[in-house]
Design an enzyme around this catalytic site. Structure first.
Site, PDB file in Angstrom:
ATOM      1  N   CYS A 117       0.816  -1.224   0.000  1.00 35.97           N
ATOM      2  CA  CYS A 117       0.000   0.000   0.000  1.00 35.97           C
ATOM      3  C   CYS A 117       0.847   1.271   0.000  1.00 35.97           C
ATOM      4  O   CYS A 117       0.349   2.358  -0.300  1.00 35.97           O
ATOM      5  CB  CYS A 117      -0.954   0.005   1.181  1.00 35.97           C
ATOM      6  SG  CYS A 117      -1.921  -1.497   1.291  1.00 35.97           S
ATOM      7  N   HIS A 257      -3.617   6.949   2.665  1.00 38.24           N
ATOM      8  CA  HIS A 257      -3.997   5.632   2.148  1.00 38.24           C
ATOM      9  C   HIS A 257      -5.400   5.313   2.652  1.00 38.24           C
ATOM     10  O   HIS A 257      -5.697   5.470   3.832  1.00 38.24           O
ATOM     11  CB  HIS A 257      -2.989   4.591   2.643  1.00 38.24           C
ATOM     12  CG  HIS A 257      -3.387   3.180   2.363  1.00 38.24           C
ATOM     13  ND1 HIS A 257      -3.919   2.785   1.151  1.00 38.24           N
ATOM     14  CD2 HIS A 257      -3.343   2.064   3.134  1.00 38.24           C
ATOM     15  CE1 HIS A 257      -4.171   1.490   1.199  1.00 38.24           C
ATOM     16  NE2 HIS A 257      -3.845   1.036   2.385  1.00 38.24           N
ATOM     17  N   ASN A 287     -10.215  -0.567   0.073  1.00 44.26           N
ATOM     18  CA  ASN A 287      -8.750  -0.473   0.095  1.00 44.26           C
ATOM     19  C   ASN A 287      -8.194  -1.049  -1.214  1.00 44.26           C
ATOM     20  O   ASN A 287      -8.256  -2.258  -1.436  1.00 44.26           O
ATOM     21  CB  ASN A 287      -8.233  -1.258   1.312  1.00 44.26           C
ATOM     22  CG  ASN A 287      -6.723  -1.221   1.436  1.00 44.26           C
ATOM     23  OD1 ASN A 287      -6.022  -0.793   0.518  1.00 44.26           O
ATOM     24  ND2 ASN A 287      -6.222  -1.684   2.567  1.00 44.26           N
TER      25      ASN A 287
END
Ligand code: UT7
Length: 334
Positions: A117, A257, A287
């Site tokens: 990520c 994020h 996500n």
């Protein structure tokens, strides 16, 4: 890391998500979960998911085309393509090479970068170095994920969290004082097994047993990753801002994020940021790992939340464990 002398920044940005939308209500039909649980614990309402014949390079290609158009740069002008992903089309070759071919970027070198990520910020930082040294002039950074293809759709602990998508930027030299002002990259490899795909690599090659045990999908200790995220996101953003010689008052927007609304809120609290200075789209996309920050950044720019001269912060965390943050002064006109 001090990023002085030549100013390097984002001169074009684009993103892409596949058409198909899976809502929390759709997931209620396949695992023991509820829209209420998912929304209250994560802030997610829905996610976009690839078609059966779509792979990571397909998503990355679309985002890349949009970034090139935005930058008014032709594929032939690209010197390098760096693609961040944890869900490559195949173990090798690099997804970046497939994107290079499909774009017709015949003058570009191409490689993949694995920082989960945090991958976009890592790849952007690496790409910027090539321009700062003078080796290259135009670098395409793509962050693309088809996480639905590595999700165990029987595991409610993970399958509700992730989505597919891609974001891309073109890096180039920009006006002095603009662009990437400061970055911080970090890693805590002791946490490698907290978020990983246990099989399919050289440690545990694919066998009928690994397939039966569903080891070719995302495995995560959610609570431990949560604790790491809460601590790291705020701290890293603060360090980047301080290293840039700025204070939070100088920062117009935080683009974190997009993993979990609770994590985003705690990072904002640590920075003393009101939520109206934080960009959030986790509700729409869930996500998307490396793609989440450029997807959010693209929306922030297109919706007018970031304008020329604004200084904002991106910050992420993920498998590795890794983290990354950057202070950027936006150099593009509307
Ligand atoms: O990009 C980095 C990727 N990773 C992350 O960002 C993940 C970070 N971690 C998290 O976001 C959170 O830890 C989760 C959202 C994964 C979990 O939230 P939590 O508040 O930490 O819940 P929990 O894991 O402590 O689980 C609470 C309960 C458990 O039931 P019991 O043991 O209390 O009876 C779980 O079994 O919730 C249960 N549960 C669910 N219930 C309904 C877990 N997943 C679900 C679900 N639906 N999907």
């Amino acid at each position: 890391m001090q990023m002085n002398d030549k100013s390097v920044g984002i001169i074009g940005i684009g993103s892409y998500v596949p058409e198909k939308v899976v809502t929390n209500f759709d997931l209620e039909k396949i695992v023991d979960t509820s829209d209420t649980w998912i929304y209250e614990r994560t802030g997610i309402r829905q996610r976009h998911v690839c078609a059966e014949d779509q792979a990571t390079s397909d998503l990355g290609l679309e985002a890349a085309k949009r970034a090139l158009a935005d930058a008014k740069v032709s594929p032939e002008e690209l010197d390098l393509i760096i693609l961040a992903t944890v869900s490559p089309d195949t173990m090798f070759p690099a997804v970046a090479c497939r994107v290079q071919d499909a774009l017709g970027a015949k003058n570009a070198a191409a490689f993949d970068l694995s920082a989960a990520c945090s991958g976009f910020a890592y790849a952007m930082t690496v790409g910027a170095q090539f321009i700062k040294t003078g080796l290259y002039k135009k670098v395409l950074v793509v962050a693309a994920e088809a996480l639905s293809k590595i999700t165990n759709w029987e595991d409610r602990n993970t399958c509700v969290l992730f989505g597919d998508g891609a974001g891309a930027v073109i890096l180039g030299e920009v006006e002095a004082g603009y662009g990437i002002i400061e970055v911080e990259l970090g890693s805590e490899g002791a946490g490698a097994n907290l978020l990983h795909m246990p099989a399919g690599g050289s440690r545990r090659p694919a066998t009928p047993e690994t397939v039966a045990e569903k080891l070719h999908s995302i495995h995560m200790n959610g609570n431990e990753v949560f604790k790491f995220a809460v601590k790291t996101m705020g701290e890293s953003a603060v360090r980047s801002i301080e290293k840039a010689g700025l204070t939070t008052d100088d920062i117009s927007l935080l683009v974190p994020h997009q993993a979990n609304m609770r994590i985003i809120k705690s990072a904002a609290k640590r920075l003393g940021f009101p939520m109206d200075k934080v960009f959030v789209n986790v509700d729409k996309y869930a996500n998307t790992s490396s793609a989440s920050i450029p997807l959010a950044l693209d929306e922030a720019v297109k919706s007018g939340r970031i304008k020329k001269g604004d200084t904002f912060v991106i910050v992420g965390f993920g498998a590795g464990l890794t983290w990354a943050s950057a202070v950027i002064k936006w150099c593009k006109e509307d």
